[in-house]
Design an enzyme around this catalytic site. Structure first.
Site, PDB file in Angstrom:
ATOM      1  N   GLU A 131       0.948  -1.172  -0.239  1.00 51.87           N
ATOM      2  CA  GLU A 131       0.027   0.040   0.102  1.00 51.87           C
ATOM      3  C   GLU A 131       0.893   1.166  -0.102  1.00 51.87           C
ATOM      4  OE1 GLU A 131      -2.770  -0.398  -0.982  1.00 51.87           O
ATOM      5  OE2 GLU A 131      -4.473  -1.046   0.329  1.00 51.87           O
ATOM      6  N   THR A 184      -6.215   6.832  -5.001  1.00 50.38           N
ATOM      7  CA  THR A 184      -6.083   6.991  -3.192  1.00 50.38           C
ATOM      8  C   THR A 184      -5.152   7.909  -2.957  1.00 50.38           C
ATOM      9  OG1 THR A 184      -6.682   4.603  -2.972  1.00 50.38           O
ATOM     10  CG2 THR A 184      -5.845   5.756  -1.207  1.00 50.38           C
TER      11      THR A 184
HETATM   12  N1  HSE Z   1      -8.242   4.259   4.458  1.00 46.75           N
HETATM   13  C1  HSE Z   1      -7.878   4.451   3.236  1.00 46.75           C
HETATM   14  C2  HSE Z   1      -8.177   5.996   2.521  1.00 46.75           C
HETATM   15  C3  HSE Z   1      -8.592   3.530   2.347  1.00 46.75           C
HETATM   16  O1  HSE Z   1      -9.363   6.315   2.958  1.00 46.75           O
HETATM   17  O2  HSE Z   1      -7.362   6.588   2.308  1.00 46.75           O
HETATM   18  C4  HSE Z   1      -8.078   3.652   0.901  1.00 46.75           C
HETATM   19  O3  HSE Z   1      -8.634   2.523   0.189  1.00 46.75           O
END
Ligand code: HSE
Length: 309
Positions: A131, A184
């Protein structure tokens, strides 16, 4: 004969409204598959990627499968090599945990080839490295539920403290994926950097309420708690139809809606399959009115997580 293992890892809904970066759950059926094969020469090599429209990197230091496996091998001390084939079932930039599912499936396959030295909770430590590469933030709220299944709480990151929560019977999720793409990293860049004491109090109350609701199978409490004052106010502006959908689903008895991960997919929780199906129809109508194509998918919460095929 070459030794290969193929694994599946599911899509996930991260944040679940009030649990920014600390809560997620897994979806049934939708997901990615990864096949990992031992090879004689050292090093990791991505040999095939299908279903990504040619957009994902083959370089081992950029692909989420190889980055996750490398983190595991560095810890383990394995000095051999592996070849990786990735079969994408999830759309990119959808908010359904696409990069996480690839990393989770890769880790399950590679861990099996090594004789299962790590359990699923331990694998989360390696999956977050993927990630970090994918979006610049090593968040665990997609990779943890993709690996473990069910609802998963990330109580802490330093060190990771991953807690599996109960899944109430009869809880259904409708995913509505408008045909838009959001990275993201872009969706994180619109987040406010400071949180007021008032908002921190509201968010804490709701996350505590949501988790209590899961433990007590209390749908009313779950419904009252599906509120987000951290990410939703800025991110919802990037998703046309977000608030119109919320109004439409309230009328048909859904528990609540929110942005799935960083969007643009919207998740809606419902107290029965029937309501979840009505939500899918209502969602298609809302998006048709604003001229956006949308895919609707209905699922119970997947309590199994990633597995070897
Ligand atoms: N918690 C992360 C965000 C999840 O909201 O950026 C991304 O899928």
């Amino acid at each position: 004969m070459k030794k290969s293992v193929r694994a599946f890892a599911p899509a996930t809904v991260a944040n679940v409204s009030c649990g920014f970066d600390i809560l997620g759950f897994a979806i049934d059926e939708l997901g990615d598959q990864v096949e990992v094969t031992l090879r004689d020469e050292p090093g990791l090599r991505v040999v095939l990627i299908e279903g990504d429209g040619g957009r994902l990197p083959y370089e081992a230091d950029k692909n989420t499968c190889t980055v996750a496996i490398q983190a595991m091998l560095d810890h383990h001390g394995f000095e051999g090599g592996m070849e990786i084939s990735l079969y994408k079932g999830l759309p990119l930039g959808s908010g359904m945990g696409s990069s996480a599912a690839s990393a989770a499936a890769a880790l399950i396959a590679a861990n099996t080839l090594l004789g299962d030295p790590y359990d699923k909770k331990e694998l989360v430590n390696f999956a977050v490295e993927a990630e970090r590469i994918a979006c610049g933030a090593a968040h665990a709220d997609n990779v943890a539920p993709s690996l473990l299944g069910g609802f998963v709480l990330i109580r802490d990151y330093h060190p990771l403290d991953v807690i599996k929560l109960p899944v109430p019977k009869g809880l259904y999720c409708t995913l509505l994926h408008p045909h838009l793409e959001l990275n993201t990293s872009d969706s994180r860049s619109v987040l406010k950097k400071q949180l007021s004491l008032k908002d921190a109090t509201i968010q804490s109350g709701n996350i505590a309420g949501l988790i209590s609701g899961l433990y007590q199978s209390d749908f009313e409490l779950i419904s009252r708690s599906l509120k987000d004052v951290i990410a939703e106010p800025t991110r919802a502006l990037l998703i046309p139809g977000f608030y119109e959908l919320r109004i439409a689903i309230q009328r048909i008895g859904a528990l609540g809606s929110g942005i799935s991960g960083s969007g643009p997919t919207i998740f809606v929780l419902s107290p029965s399959r029937k309501v979840a199906e009505e939500v899918a129809i209502a969602g298609q109508e809302v998006f048709a009115q604003i001229g956006l194509e949308v895919d609707a998918f209905i699922s119970e919460v997947n309590d199994k997580g990633a597995y070897v095929i």
